[in-house]
Design an enzyme around this catalytic site. Structure first.
Site, PDB file in Angstrom:
ATOM      1  N   GLU A   1     -10.008  -0.598   4.210  1.00 51.03           N
ATOM      2  CA  GLU A   1     -10.739  -0.340   5.593  1.00 51.03           C
ATOM      3  C   GLU A   1     -12.279  -0.592   5.646  1.00 51.03           C
ATOM      4  O   GLU A   1     -12.696  -0.963   4.413  1.00 51.03           O
ATOM      5  CB  GLU A   1     -10.801   1.541   5.634  1.00 51.03           C
TER       6      GLU A   1
ATOM      7  N   ASN B   1      -8.718  -1.762  13.168  1.00 56.44           N
ATOM      8  CA  ASN B   1      -9.926  -1.676  12.911  1.00 56.44           C
ATOM      9  C   ASN B   1     -10.246  -3.230  11.739  1.00 56.44           C
ATOM     10  O   ASN B   1     -11.379  -3.116  11.225  1.00 56.44           O
ATOM     11  CB  ASN B   1     -10.458  -0.621  12.178  1.00 56.44           C
TER      12      ASN B   1
ATOM     13  N   HIS C   1      -8.388  -3.717   9.349  1.00 52.79           N
ATOM     14  CA  HIS C   1      -8.089  -3.406   8.132  1.00 52.79           C
ATOM     15  C   HIS C   1      -6.867  -4.345   7.571  1.00 52.79           C
ATOM     16  O   HIS C   1      -6.062  -4.811   8.382  1.00 52.79           O
ATOM     17  CB  HIS C   1      -7.575  -2.003   7.500  1.00 52.79           C
TER      18      HIS C   1
ATOM     19  N   ASP D   1       0.823  -1.158  -0.154  1.00 53.05           N
ATOM     20  CA  ASP D   1       0.051  -0.043   0.028  1.00 53.05           C
ATOM     21  C   ASP D   1       0.824   1.147   0.005  1.00 53.05           C
ATOM     22  O   ASP D   1       2.264   1.005   0.125  1.00 53.05           O
ATOM     23  CB  ASP D   1      -0.855  -0.153   1.129  1.00 53.05           C
TER      24      ASP D   1
END
Ligand code: F6R
Length: 239
Positions: free
Chosen positions: A143, A136, A138, A67
Site C-alpha cells: 500500500e 491506489n 498498490h 498476498d
C-alpha cells in the site's frame, strides 16, 4: 516498460494469456507469482482452456501466492491461498506440491514472511509476476507509501483497498484489516512483469502509473521505470 492497449477486456485476457504461455514455453520451470482479484480471472480462464487442449504445459511451474489476509486460514472462503489454487494452480494443471503459499494464519507472521522470501530466493527470484493494479496503485498489498525496496511483510490494508476488496466478500466488514504481502523488492526484480488493468475506475491510477513520477505514493509507478514490465490495459482503463 511496454504498454499494450486492447479494445476490450476479452482481448486483454487473451493477449495476457498468449504472452504468459510464450514465457512458459521458454521457461517451463518458471517461478511465477500470481495475483488474485478480478482482473486476471479472464486471463486465467484462457490459460485453463489452453492447458485443457494440451497446448500449454504448466506441470513444472513453481507458483507462489502473492498476498494473504492476516489470520485467515485456508479453509475460510476469503483465503487468497484458496483463490490462487482454484483460479490458477489447479485449472492450469500446475502441481500443488510445487505451490508456495504465504500463510496469513501462520502463528508468527514475521517469520512466515522471512521463510517466504527464502523460498523465493531459493527459486532464484520470480521469473514472472502477474499483477493487478489497486485503486491506489498498490501491487499485492504494498500500500502507499511503499518504496521499491519494501520487503515481504505485514501491512495494514489501506482504506481504498478495503473498499475495493469489499466487492469480493459481500461487504467491507468482511475484509480483514491486515495482510501479508510479497514485497516490492521481490516483485520489481521479477524477470518479467505483467500488470493487467481493466475498467474506467482504474483510469486515473493507470495514468499516474504510466506517466509518473515514480514515487512511493503510487507503488505501481515504479513499473514504468522497468524494461521487463508490460502493462496490458483495456481501452476503458487507458481512455
Ligand atoms: C490480489 C492483489 C491486488 C489486486 C488489486 C486489483 O492478489 O494483490 O493487488 O491485484 O487490488 O484488484 P482487481 O483486479 O480486483 O481490481
Amino acid at each position: 516498460m511496454e504498454l499494450i492497449v486492447t479494445e476490450s477486456y476479452d482481448e486483454l485476457s487473451r493477449r495476457a494469456a498468449e504472452l504468459f504461455a510464450g514465457l512458459v514455453l521458454e521457461l517451463p520451470e518458471a517461478a511465477v507469482v500470481a495475483a488474485t482479484g478480478n482482473t486476471p480471472m479472464g486471463m486465467y480462464k484462457e490459460l485453463a482452456r489452453l492447458a485443457e487442449r494440451g497446448e500449454l504445459d504448466c506441470s513444472r511451474l513453481r507458483v507462489f501466492q502473492l498476498d494473504a489476509y492476516l489470520g485467515v486460514p485456508p479453509s475460510d472462503s476469503r483465503s487468497l491461498e484458496g483463490w490462487t489454487l482454484r483460479s490458477f494452480v489447479l485449472p492450469l494443471g500446475a502441481r500443488r506440491d510445487r505451490f508456495v503459499p504465504l500463510r496469513g494464519d501462520a502463528p508468527d507472521p514475521e517469520r512466515e514472511c522471512r521463510e517466504y522470501e527464502s523460498a523465493v530466493r531459493k527459486a532464484g527470484g520470480f521469473d514472472v509476476a502477474i499483477l493487478g493494479l489497486g485503486p491506489n496503485g498498490h501491487l499485492g498489498f504494498n500500500e502507499p507509501p511503499s518504496d521499491p525496496g519494501a520487503r515481504t511483510r505485514l501491512v495494514e490494508i489501506a482504506e481504498e483497498s478495503l473498499e475495493s476488496n469489499a466487492r469480493y466478500w459481500g461487504g467491507r466488514d468482511r475484509v480483514p484489516r491486515w495482510a501479508l504481502t510479497a514485497g516490492m523488492d521481490l516483485l520489481l526484480s521479477a524477470r518479467r512483469i505483467l500488470l493487467l488493468v481493466s475498467g474506467e475506475t482504474k483510469r486515473e491510477v493507470l495514468r499516474r502509473t504510466v506517466e509518473g513520477p515514480a514515487c512511493p505514493d503510487v507503488p505501481s509507478s515504479y513499473l514504468a521505470t522497468l524494461p521487463q514490465a508490460t502493462i496490458l490495459a483495456d481501452r476503458a482503463a487507458r481512455g
